[in-house]
Design a protein around this motif. Structure first.
Motif, mmCIF file in Angstrom:
data_model
loop_
_atom_site.group_PDB
_atom_site.id
_atom_site.type_symbol
_atom_site.label_atom_id
_atom_site.label_comp_id
_atom_site.label_asym_id
_atom_site.label_seq_id
_atom_site.Cartn_x
_atom_site.Cartn_y
_atom_site.Cartn_z
ATOM 1 N N ARG A 94 0.700 -1.195 -0.191
ATOM 2 C CA ARG A 94 0.082 -0.069 0.081
ATOM 3 C C ARG A 94 0.960 1.267 0.109
ATOM 4 N N ILE A 95 0.548 2.180 -0.868
ATOM 5 C CA ILE A 95 1.461 3.145 -1.198
ATOM 6 C C ILE A 95 0.432 4.666 -1.004
ATOM 7 N N SER A 96 0.703 5.449 -0.231
ATOM 8 C CA SER A 96 -0.205 6.559 0.194
ATOM 9 C C SER A 96 -0.248 7.587 -1.226
ATOM 10 N N VAL A 97 -1.162 8.065 -1.497
ATOM 11 C CA VAL A 97 -1.407 8.867 -2.628
ATOM 12 C C VAL A 97 -0.494 10.305 -2.154
ATOM 13 N N GLU A 98 -0.142 10.530 -0.958
ATOM 14 C CA GLU A 98 0.555 11.794 -0.638
ATOM 15 C C GLU A 98 2.109 11.294 -0.854
ATOM 16 N N THR A 99 2.376 9.900 -0.659
ATOM 17 C CA THR A 99 3.716 9.575 -1.158
ATOM 18 C C THR A 99 4.111 9.690 -2.652
ATOM 19 N N VAL A 100 3.263 9.355 -3.605
ATOM 20 C CA VAL A 100 3.238 9.649 -4.702
ATOM 21 C C VAL A 100 3.025 10.847 -5.259
ATOM 22 N N GLU A 101 2.433 11.685 -4.610
ATOM 23 C CA GLU A 101 2.528 13.274 -4.968
ATOM 24 C C GLU A 101 3.813 13.859 -4.502
ATOM 25 N N ASN A 102 4.288 13.705 -3.495
ATOM 26 C CA ASN A 102 5.874 13.997 -3.022
ATOM 27 C C ASN A 102 6.828 13.236 -4.077
ATOM 28 N N ILE A 103 6.919 12.323 -4.558
ATOM 29 C CA ILE A 103 7.828 11.814 -5.463
ATOM 30 C C ILE A 103 7.445 12.719 -6.814
ATOM 31 N N ALA A 104 6.236 12.877 -7.237
ATOM 32 C CA ALA A 104 6.034 13.660 -8.484
ATOM 33 C C ALA A 104 6.677 15.131 -8.058
ATOM 34 N N LEU A 105 6.642 15.578 -7.083
ATOM 35 C CA LEU A 105 7.045 17.058 -6.737
ATOM 36 C C LEU A 105 8.602 16.960 -6.816
ATOM 37 N N LYS A 106 9.215 16.201 -6.598
ATOM 38 C CA LYS A 106 10.811 16.045 -6.223
ATOM 39 C C LYS A 106 11.287 15.618 -7.559
ATOM 40 N N ALA A 107 10.592 14.965 -8.446
ATOM 41 C CA ALA A 107 11.048 14.810 -9.855
ATOM 42 C C ALA A 107 11.002 15.951 -10.837
ATOM 43 N N ALA A 108 9.604 16.664 -10.600
ATOM 44 C CA ALA A 108 9.361 17.778 -11.196
ATOM 45 C C ALA A 108 10.187 18.939 -10.727
ATOM 46 N N SER A 109 10.971 19.079 -9.755
ATOM 47 C CA SER A 109 11.677 20.110 -9.020
ATOM 48 C C SER A 109 13.015 20.045 -9.650
ATOM 49 N N ARG A 110 13.240 18.785 -10.312
ATOM 50 C CA ARG A 110 14.506 18.786 -10.955
ATOM 51 C C ARG A 110 14.623 19.484 -12.282
ATOM 52 N N THR A 111 13.672 19.703 -12.812
ATOM 53 C CA THR A 111 13.554 20.600 -13.987
ATOM 54 C C THR A 111 13.728 21.917 -14.087
ATOM 55 N N LYS A 112 14.964 22.478 -14.775
ATOM 56 C CA LYS A 112 15.432 23.671 -14.488
ATOM 57 C C LYS A 112 14.404 24.729 -15.026
ATOM 58 N N GLY A 113 14.216 25.759 -14.122
ATOM 59 C CA GLY A 113 13.416 26.902 -14.544
ATOM 60 C C GLY A 113 11.924 26.591 -14.002
ATOM 61 N N VAL A 114 11.780 25.692 -13.116
ATOM 62 C CA VAL A 114 10.418 25.651 -12.450
ATOM 63 C C VAL A 114 10.596 26.097 -10.989
ATOM 64 N N LYS A 115 9.291 26.634 -10.690
ATOM 65 C CA LYS A 115 9.073 27.097 -9.420
ATOM 66 C C LYS A 115 7.666 26.934 -8.749
ATOM 67 N N ASP A 116 7.599 26.897 -7.626
ATOM 68 C CA ASP A 116 6.247 26.701 -7.032
ATOM 69 C C ASP A 116 5.349 25.792 -7.641
ATOM 70 N N LEU A 117 5.642 24.381 -7.019
ATOM 71 C CA LEU A 117 5.136 23.360 -7.746
ATOM 72 C C LEU A 117 4.137 22.857 -6.808
ATOM 73 N N ARG A 118 2.792 22.083 -7.362
ATOM 74 C CA ARG A 118 1.861 21.374 -6.654
ATOM 75 C C ARG A 118 1.571 20.176 -7.545
ATOM 76 N N ALA A 119 1.381 19.227 -6.848
ATOM 77 C CA ALA A 119 0.782 17.861 -7.599
ATOM 78 C C ALA A 119 -0.469 17.115 -7.114
ATOM 79 N N ARG A 120 -1.098 16.719 -8.034
ATOM 80 C CA ARG A 120 -2.302 15.786 -7.811
ATOM 81 C C ARG A 120 -2.243 14.617 -8.420
ATOM 82 N N VAL A 121 -2.789 13.691 -7.701
ATOM 83 C CA VAL A 121 -2.623 12.087 -8.305
ATOM 84 C C VAL A 121 -4.339 11.657 -8.433
ATOM 85 N N ARG A 122 -4.438 11.004 -9.422
ATOM 86 C CA ARG A 122 -5.846 10.519 -9.775
ATOM 87 C C ARG A 122 -5.364 8.858 -9.883
ATOM 88 N N VAL A 123 -6.012 8.001 -9.456
ATOM 89 C CA VAL A 123 -6.103 6.561 -9.541
ATOM 90 C C VAL A 123 -7.222 6.103 -10.406
#
Length: 187
Positions: A94-123
């Motif tokens: 079982r993986i919480s949706v919040e965990t997946v959102e945090n992984i997405a935010l961490k990955a997106a923050s690696r992109t140069k030029g991106v600021k103030d990220l938010r993520a939503r996950v739909r299953v």
């Protein structure tokens, strides 16, 4: 089974409280005279004591149902956090949706030029649907930046969780303004 029983009890409880409320409103507004009510009860049962016993019995049942609903409303369910469930040969994951959102935010923050990220996950049956909301600095190409972010987020989530990603949608909310510095000119 318990949920069906609770739904049935809630339905019956709602009907009983609704009827009692209507009778109370009509009685309080003078819709029934006391003599008329006593006559109806006497004609119906023949004895007022039987009605009193019935009213007490119904009141006790309604009180017990109220206590049950109170306990259900206060009780915390351990599995109430939204999660994604997977079955493996060794057991359940079982993986919480919040965990997946945090992984997405961490990955997106690696992109140069991106600021103030938010993520939503739909299953869904097809896989995860990820929505990334971001501000960009506006110095690079937004389509190129968005595609890089989609690719990075999708790969990182699939590697980290093993759950297929159906789509990664990127919403660029705005372009941030870099603080400009002005040099004072002293004469």
């Amino acid at each position: 089974m318990i949920k069906m029983l609770d739904r049935l009890l809630l339905f019956l409880y709602s009907v009983a409280i609704g009827i009692a409320s209507i009778v109370a409103i009509i009685t309080a507004s003078g819709g029934f005279s006391e003599k008329w009510l006593q006559d109806v009860v006497t004609d119906f049962t023949g004895d007022v004591k039987i009605v009193q016993g019935s009213v007490i019995g119904v009141a006790i049942i309604i009180l017990l149902i109220s206590v049950r609903f109170f306990v259900v409303s206060v009780k915390r369910d351990g599995s109430s956090a939204p999660s994604i469930n997977q079955r493996t040969e060794h057991g359940d994951i079982r993986i919480s949706v919040e965990t997946v959102e945090n992984i997405a935010l961490k990955a997106a923050s690696r992109t140069k030029g991106v600021k103030d990220l938010r993520a939503r996950v739909r299953v869904s049956e097809a896989g995860l649907g990820i929505l990334i909301r971001a501000f960009v600095d506006g110095e690079g190409s937004i389509p190129t930046l968005s595609e890089e972010m989609q690719r990075t987020v999708s790969q990182q989530i699939e590697e980290a969780t093993g759950i297929p990603v159906a789509e990664v949608s990127v919403f660029i909310a705005n372009v941030t303004q870099a603080p400009t510095t002005f040099k004072s000119r002293v004469e």
